[in-house]
Design a protein around this motif. Structure first.
Motif, PDB file in Angstrom:
ATOM      1  N   ASP A 269     -56.694 -36.895 -30.811  1.00 17.94           N
ATOM      2  CA  ASP A 269     -55.957 -38.349 -31.525  1.00 17.94           C
ATOM      3  C   ASP A 269     -55.495 -39.088 -30.616  1.00 17.94           C
ATOM      4  OD1 ASP A 269     -56.801 -37.921 -34.105  1.00 17.94           O
ATOM      5  OD2 ASP A 269     -54.565 -36.644 -35.048  1.00 17.94           O
ATOM      6  N   VAL A 270     -54.320 -38.680 -29.503  1.00 13.50           N
ATOM      7  CA  VAL A 270     -54.005 -39.037 -28.404  1.00 13.50           C
ATOM      8  C   VAL A 270     -54.351 -39.777 -27.621  1.00 13.50           C
ATOM      9  CG1 VAL A 270     -52.259 -38.916 -26.592  1.00 13.50           C
ATOM     10  CG2 VAL A 270     -51.727 -38.105 -29.004  1.00 13.50           C
ATOM     11  N   SER A 271     -55.914 -39.397 -27.237  1.00 14.31           N
ATOM     12  CA  SER A 271     -57.513 -40.244 -26.472  1.00 14.31           C
ATOM     13  C   SER A 271     -57.493 -41.998 -27.435  1.00 14.31           C
ATOM     14  CB  SER A 271     -58.243 -39.214 -26.506  1.00 14.31           C
ATOM     15  OG  SER A 271     -57.667 -37.830 -25.711  1.00 14.31           O
ATOM     16  N   ALA A 272     -57.224 -41.283 -28.897  1.00 13.17           N
ATOM     17  CA  ALA A 272     -58.009 -42.388 -29.324  1.00 13.17           C
ATOM     18  C   ALA A 272     -57.407 -43.409 -29.406  1.00 13.17           C
ATOM     19  CB  ALA A 272     -58.301 -42.287 -31.168  1.00 13.17           C
ATOM     20  N   ALA A 273     -55.892 -43.254 -29.613  1.00 14.10           N
ATOM     21  CA  ALA A 273     -54.418 -43.839 -29.364  1.00 14.10           C
ATOM     22  C   ALA A 273     -54.584 -44.504 -28.463  1.00 14.10           C
ATOM     23  CB  ALA A 273     -53.279 -42.765 -29.780  1.00 14.10           C
ATOM     24  N   LEU A 274     -54.860 -43.994 -26.804  1.00 16.67           N
ATOM     25  CA  LEU A 274     -54.489 -44.363 -25.710  1.00 16.67           C
ATOM     26  C   LEU A 274     -55.894 -45.733 -25.751  1.00 16.67           C
ATOM     27  CD1 LEU A 274     -53.765 -41.806 -23.592  1.00 16.67           C
ATOM     28  CD2 LEU A 274     -52.648 -43.659 -24.020  1.00 16.67           C
ATOM     29  N   ALA A 275     -57.105 -45.257 -26.188  1.00 16.78           N
ATOM     30  CA  ALA A 275     -58.172 -46.864 -26.186  1.00 16.78           C
ATOM     31  C   ALA A 275     -58.027 -47.066 -26.906  1.00 16.78           C
ATOM     32  CB  ALA A 275     -59.268 -46.053 -27.042  1.00 16.78           C
ATOM     33  N   GLU A 276     -57.008 -47.540 -28.517  1.00 13.85           N
ATOM     34  CA  GLU A 276     -57.061 -48.254 -29.770  1.00 13.85           C
ATOM     35  C   GLU A 276     -55.558 -49.312 -28.432  1.00 13.85           C
ATOM     36  OE1 GLU A 276     -56.720 -50.682 -32.205  1.00 13.85           O
ATOM     37  OE2 GLU A 276     -58.702 -48.887 -32.031  1.00 13.85           O
ATOM     38  N   VAL A 277     -54.849 -48.935 -27.617  1.00 17.06           N
ATOM     39  CA  VAL A 277     -53.544 -49.159 -26.881  1.00 17.06           C
ATOM     40  C   VAL A 277     -54.446 -49.970 -26.043  1.00 17.06           C
ATOM     41  CG1 VAL A 277     -52.173 -49.349 -25.416  1.00 17.06           C
ATOM     42  CG2 VAL A 277     -52.117 -47.547 -27.112  1.00 17.06           C
ATOM     43  N   ARG A 278     -55.726 -49.340 -24.754  1.00 17.98           N
ATOM     44  CA  ARG A 278     -56.830 -50.806 -24.180  1.00 17.98           C
ATOM     45  C   ARG A 278     -57.162 -51.491 -24.971  1.00 17.98           C
ATOM     46  NH1 ARG A 278     -57.661 -44.952 -21.885  1.00 17.98           N
ATOM     47  NH2 ARG A 278     -57.073 -44.378 -20.175  1.00 17.98           N
ATOM     48  N   ARG A 279     -57.620 -51.044 -25.807  1.00 13.50           N
ATOM     49  CA  ARG A 279     -58.372 -52.592 -27.048  1.00 13.50           C
ATOM     50  C   ARG A 279     -57.841 -54.291 -26.526  1.00 13.50           C
ATOM     51  NH1 ARG A 279     -59.011 -54.947 -31.541  1.00 13.50           N
ATOM     52  NH2 ARG A 279     -57.836 -53.559 -32.177  1.00 13.50           N
ATOM     53  N   VAL A 280     -56.398 -53.949 -27.279  1.00 15.31           N
ATOM     54  CA  VAL A 280     -55.250 -53.994 -27.538  1.00 15.31           C
ATOM     55  C   VAL A 280     -54.741 -54.724 -26.556  1.00 15.31           C
ATOM     56  CG1 VAL A 280     -53.200 -54.606 -28.640  1.00 15.31           C
ATOM     57  CG2 VAL A 280     -54.892 -52.995 -29.986  1.00 15.31           C
ATOM     58  N   VAL A 281     -54.724 -54.333 -25.413  1.00 15.73           N
ATOM     59  CA  VAL A 281     -53.718 -54.976 -24.429  1.00 15.73           C
ATOM     60  C   VAL A 281     -55.137 -56.109 -23.732  1.00 15.73           C
ATOM     61  CG1 VAL A 281     -53.266 -54.203 -21.475  1.00 15.73           C
ATOM     62  CG2 VAL A 281     -52.867 -53.625 -23.891  1.00 15.73           C
ATOM     63  N   TYR A 282     -56.113 -55.396 -23.775  1.00 14.06           N
ATOM     64  CA  TYR A 282     -57.650 -56.398 -23.018  1.00 14.06           C
ATOM     65  C   TYR A 282     -58.786 -57.405 -23.593  1.00 14.06           C
ATOM     66  CZ  TYR A 282     -62.289 -56.948 -21.169  1.00 14.06           C
ATOM     67  OH  TYR A 282     -63.411 -57.709 -20.879  1.00 14.06           O
TER      68      TYR A 282
ATOM     69  N   LEU B 261     -55.801 -59.100 -25.370  1.00 14.05           N
ATOM     70  CA  LEU B 261     -54.363 -60.240 -24.813  1.00 14.05           C
ATOM     71  C   LEU B 261     -54.903 -60.217 -23.335  1.00 14.05           C
ATOM     72  CD1 LEU B 261     -51.454 -57.768 -26.105  1.00 14.05           C
ATOM     73  CD2 LEU B 261     -52.551 -60.070 -27.194  1.00 14.05           C
ATOM     74  N   ARG B 262     -55.482 -60.025 -22.651  1.00 14.55           N
ATOM     75  CA  ARG B 262     -56.115 -60.212 -21.536  1.00 14.55           C
ATOM     76  C   ARG B 262     -56.867 -59.077 -20.279  1.00 14.55           C
ATOM     77  NH1 ARG B 262     -54.327 -63.861 -17.283  1.00 14.55           N
ATOM     78  NH2 ARG B 262     -54.241 -63.540 -15.030  1.00 14.55           N
ATOM     79  N   PRO B 263     -57.854 -59.169 -20.388  1.00 13.96           N
ATOM     80  CA  PRO B 263     -58.764 -58.489 -19.465  1.00 13.96           C
ATOM     81  C   PRO B 263     -57.729 -57.494 -18.555  1.00 13.96           C
ATOM     82  CG  PRO B 263     -60.165 -60.505 -19.812  1.00 13.96           C
ATOM     83  CD  PRO B 263     -58.220 -60.467 -20.097  1.00 13.96           C
ATOM     84  N   ILE B 264     -58.270 -56.392 -18.288  1.00 14.09           N
ATOM     85  CA  ILE B 264     -57.342 -55.331 -17.750  1.00 14.09           C
ATOM     86  C   ILE B 264     -57.982 -55.195 -16.519  1.00 14.09           C
ATOM     87  CG2 ILE B 264     -57.196 -53.162 -17.042  1.00 14.09           C
ATOM     88  CD1 ILE B 264     -56.916 -52.046 -19.531  1.00 14.09           C
ATOM     89  N   PRO B 265     -59.956 -55.856 -16.236  1.00 13.26           N
ATOM     90  CA  PRO B 265     -59.691 -56.294 -14.654  1.00 13.26           C
ATOM     91  C   PRO B 265     -58.912 -57.798 -14.094  1.00 13.26           C
ATOM     92  CG  PRO B 265     -61.984 -55.572 -16.119  1.00 13.26           C
ATOM     93  CD  PRO B 265     -60.039 -55.687 -17.275  1.00 13.26           C
ATOM     94  N   LEU B 266     -59.498 -58.176 -15.287  1.00 11.38           N
ATOM     95  CA  LEU B 266     -58.468 -59.375 -14.271  1.00 11.38           C
ATOM     96  C   LEU B 266     -57.095 -59.762 -13.500  1.00 11.38           C
ATOM     97  CD1 LEU B 266     -59.236 -63.136 -14.028  1.00 11.38           C
ATOM     98  CD2 LEU B 266     -58.028 -63.034 -16.021  1.00 11.38           C
ATOM     99  N   ASP B 267     -56.026 -59.195 -13.946  1.00  7.43           N
ATOM    100  CA  ASP B 267     -55.476 -58.066 -13.931  1.00  7.43           C
ATOM    101  C   ASP B 267     -55.290 -57.564 -12.381  1.00  7.43           C
ATOM    102  OD1 ASP B 267     -53.747 -59.826 -14.943  1.00  7.43           O
ATOM    103  OD2 ASP B 267     -53.111 -58.336 -17.031  1.00  7.43           O
ATOM    104  N   GLU B 268     -56.217 -56.176 -12.338  1.00 12.36           N
ATOM    105  CA  GLU B 268     -55.934 -55.345 -11.208  1.00 12.36           C
ATOM    106  C   GLU B 268     -56.785 -55.515 -10.075  1.00 12.36           C
ATOM    107  OE1 GLU B 268     -58.157 -52.455 -13.764  1.00 12.36           O
ATOM    108  OE2 GLU B 268     -56.679 -51.579 -14.263  1.00 12.36           O
ATOM    109  N   ARG B 269     -58.280 -56.541 -10.319  1.00 12.21           N
ATOM    110  CA  ARG B 269     -58.965 -57.169  -9.412  1.00 12.21           C
ATOM    111  C   ARG B 269     -58.706 -58.565  -8.674  1.00 12.21           C
ATOM    112  NH1 ARG B 269     -61.321 -53.648 -12.940  1.00 12.21           N
ATOM    113  NH2 ARG B 269     -61.827 -51.037 -12.022  1.00 12.21           N
ATOM    114  N   GLY B 270     -58.039 -59.413  -9.766  1.00 12.81           N
ATOM    115  CA  GLY B 270     -58.869 -60.527  -9.746  1.00 12.81           C
ATOM    116  C   GLY B 270     -59.665 -61.292 -10.407  1.00 12.81           C
ATOM    117  N   LEU B 271     -59.689 -62.145 -10.023  1.00  8.06           N
ATOM    118  CA  LEU B 271     -60.589 -63.575 -10.735  1.00  8.06           C
ATOM    119  C   LEU B 271     -61.710 -63.349 -10.419  1.00  8.06           C
ATOM    120  CD1 LEU B 271     -61.733 -65.653 -13.237  1.00  8.06           C
ATOM    121  CD2 LEU B 271     -60.929 -67.302 -11.649  1.00  8.06           C
ATOM    122  N   VAL B 272     -62.905 -63.355  -8.910  1.00  7.62           N
ATOM    123  CA  VAL B 272     -63.847 -63.393  -8.506  1.00  7.62           C
ATOM    124  C   VAL B 272     -63.623 -61.593  -8.604  1.00  7.62           C
ATOM    125  CG1 VAL B 272     -64.963 -63.288  -6.400  1.00  7.62           C
ATOM    126  CG2 VAL B 272     -63.129 -65.058  -6.857  1.00  7.62           C
ATOM    127  N   ARG B 273     -63.318 -60.856  -8.350  1.00  4.45           N
ATOM    128  CA  ARG B 273     -64.060 -59.444  -7.706  1.00  4.45           C
ATOM    129  C   ARG B 273     -63.793 -58.347  -9.429  1.00  4.45           C
ATOM    130  NH1 ARG B 273     -66.732 -55.649  -7.789  1.00  4.45           N
ATOM    131  NH2 ARG B 273     -65.772 -54.062  -6.894  1.00  4.45           N
TER     132      ARG B 273
END
Length: 654
Positions: free
Chosen positions: A511-524, A526-538
């Motif tokens: 259940d906790v793993s599913a909650a984490l996946a849901e959090v990632r989906r919601v956050v993504y 709002l704003r893609p995670i790779p964009l914040d972590e790696r920048g636009l080009v990467r």
């Protein structure tokens, strides 16, 4: 309605019969033309016919207008007097009973008073709609009726014979002992008071009336001016050619035209020209007479021809400047500032400086140029603002509004009655002010767009909050609640049954793993995670590495620091472009290019496939278009000569 028209026809036939009787009886008594004119039989006949025929026309086409009935009665009064003048002479020659001849004299003396002197003034009080200006004017109406009765009585009791030296031609009701001089003075004073009151009512109607009523009143003014000019000598000296009194027939004719067909001519043009040249001729005659008198007094008698020549030359030199001055004055009175475009623009500018209200500005412009109706039409054909009473039968002209960019509108101008095209002077004035109206229209449109954008922003914010609330409440909330309950259950059975507790904890971990996946989906979302972590080009290069229908290549030059909104918009445009190429392109390769072009980030997605006919933008294309335009950028999407192409220009800082 039919009965009223029948009565009108009968009255008209009676008027015609009286006119024929007047002419026939005048011929029977062997009158000369001079006798026919000097006895006022001709003037009574013509004025009576004019009143009766105009009354018939008004009564036929406007049966509810009381003016028509009053004209018929007044015309019959004049025609009765006109017929009885020669008939009474025939009766005297034939030796008719004295009672009959004296009765005819009494009717002759009293009948004409109910025409122009009295009931015609009542018609003017009711002109042009057949109603009083207000209930307070009933007193004046009754005063006119009482004056008519008093005048008829005063005429009937007149002791003077209608035929000199004929006792049988004295009124049957003559009152020799009555104070006729005093009664005549009273009659004149009351008549003057009625004229002043009636003129005041017409001025009041003109000041408070709409454009139609003013044009109707201008017909009457034109007829009055013509009659005054033709009878100027009579008004000044108290005597003059009798035939000039025929000009009184112009009054009922003008009133009938004003009531039935006030749009027959552009009365403004007619009246302005009449005033212009009437005043001009009068002034020139006065100047000429003054110059001749002055020069004759100062030059010896032998120089009289020289005096006339010098005076003529002086008048000729003064004619054109005086004409131009008077033309400007009359044109200003009837056409406003159309001959002065600068003044028109100044009037509109002052109105716009006071308030940017389109209706107020349009009203000021219409009043300045004296147009009946003006309206501003938007690009969609909808009327935005209007001023004045619009006549559906009148001609109108549309003038484009300049300075409105891609939101072109038009100014609709209803022409003045009698005008078939827009005058060049009007067009020049309007061409100077239409850009100002266009700018106001553009300003109002932008303000409306801004209000709509603010409303859309508020709605989008609340919609996103609602989605986030639903995701957290309906997805993440139950999952975390389930995990918490499972942990409690595992704690309860931990000492008694370790294997069961271990199984419950395993489910809780899931259940906790599913909650984490849901959090990632919601956050993504709002704003893609790779964009914040790696920048636009990467982030785009990482997306290109995922297997897809087409090979993806990302090329980019060194990018400056971008605002979060610009960076996210560029990422969404590129991702949608790649997805669009994978769905629609028949090629094998797609290239994403990021470059800086004059302080603007240019994002281009191009593939090497063949263009597909019948392209229509989908939801994704509309989404990125709205996203780019929200930041003040532009985007173009669609097939070109080499395949699919998505090109967006974004500001570096949103």
């Amino acid at each position: 309605m039919a009965e009223r028209r029948t009565a009108i026809v009968i009255a008209g036939c009676a008027a015609g019969a009286l006119a024929v009787t007047s002419v026939a009886a005048s011929i029977a008594v062997d009158w000369t033309w001079s006798d026919y004119v000097s006895s006022y039989t001709l003037t009574n006949t013509v004025i009576g016919l004019a009143l009766a025929l105009c009354g018939m026309m008004i009564g036929w086409f406007r049966p509810r207008n009381t003016v028509g009935v009053i004209f018929l009665i007044a015309g019959l009064g004049h025609l009765v007097s006109a017929a009885l003048t020669p008939l009474s002479l025939l009766a005297l020659e034939a030796g008719a009973p004295q009672t009959l001849t004296r009765l005819m004299a009494a009717v002759f003396l009293g009948a004409w008073w109910i025409g122009l002197p009295s009931l015609f003034m009542l018609a003017l009080l009711l002109f042009p709609d057949g109603r009083l200006p207000s209930p307070r004017w009933r007193v004046v109406a009754w005063l006119i009726v009482a004056y008519a009765a008093f005048s008829v009585v005063l005429g009937v009791i007149d002791p003077l014979p209608t035929a000199p030296g004929e006792p049988a031609a004295i009124s049957l009701f003559a009152a020799p002992t009555a104070p006729h001089a005093a009664l005549g003075v009273i009659n004149a004073i009351v008549s003057l008071a009625i004229v002043i009151l009636v003129v005041g009512s017409l001025v009041l109607r003109y000041a408070r009336g709409d454009e139609r009523m003013r044009r109707q009143l201008l017909w009457l003014i034109l007829a009055v001016l013509a009659m005054l000019v033709l009878n100027l000598q009579r008004w000044v000296t108290g005597d003059g050619p009798v035939l000039l009194l025929l000009s009184a027939g112009l009054l009922p004719i003008a009133i009938a035209i004003a009531i039935v067909r006030y749009q027959l001519l552009d009365i403004r043009v007619v009246l302005s020209r009449a005033l212009l040249y009437g005043v001009l001729i009068g002034v020139i005659i006065a100047i000429y007479a003054g110059l001749v008198a002055t020069l004759t007094w100062s030059v010896p008698a032998a120089g009289d021809p020289t005096v006339a020549i010098v005076a003529a030359v002086a008048v000729a030199l003064l004619f054109n400047p005086l004409r131009l001055f008077l033309q400007r004055v009359t044109a200003r009175a009837f056409y406003g500032t159309r001959s002065d475009p600068g003044e028109t623009a100044k009037t509109l500018n002052e109105q716009l400086r006071t308030t940017a209200d389109m209706a107020g500005a349009l009203g000021a412009l219409r009043a300045s140029l004296r147009f009946p109706h003006m309206a501003v039409i938007g690009a969609d054909g909808e009327e935005i603002a209007s001023d004045g009473a619009r006549d559906p039968d009148a001609r109108s002209v549309e003038i484009p509004l300049f300075g409105t960019g891609d939101r072109a509108g038009a100014l609709t101008v209803t022409l003045r009655p009698g005008e078939h095209i827009l005058h060049d002077a009007d067009r020049r004035s309007l061409s100077l002010v239409t850009p100002l109206i266009g700018m106001v229209l553009r300003e109002q449109s932008l303000a409306a767009d801004l209000r709509a954008a603010r409303a859309q922003t508020a709605e989008a914010r609340e919609s996103e909050r609602q989605v986030l609330h639903r995701d957290l409440h309906d997805g993440l909330g139950p999952t975390l609640t389930s995990a918490a309950l499972r942990i409690d259950a595992a704690q309860n059975v931990l000492d008694a049954d370790a294997d069961r507790a271990r199984a419950v904890l395993t489910h809780a971990r899931a259940d906790v793993s599913a909650a984490l996946a849901e959090v990632r989906r919601v956050v993504y979302g709002l704003r893609p995670i790779p964009l914040d972590e790696r920048g636009l080009v990467r982030a785009l290069q990482e997306q290109a590495e995922h297997p897809a229908a087409l090979d993806v290549e990302v090329t980019a030059e060194a990018l400056p620091e971008l605002s979060p909104a610009t960076e996210l918009a560029a990422y969404r445009v590129a991702i949608e472009g790649i997805a669009n190429a994978n769905r629609h392109s028949s090629g094998s390769r797609v290239v994403v290019d990021l470059a800086i072009d004059d302080q603007v980030l240019r994002v281009t997605v191009v593939d090497d496939g063949m263009p597909v006919p019948g392209f229509t933008p989908g939801v994704g294309i509309r989404s990125i278009t709205e996203r780019v335009e929200e930041l003040g950028g532009t985007v173009s999407v669609g097939p070109d000569a080499h395949g699919w192409r998505v090109a967006a220009l974004l500001p570096l800082r949103a």
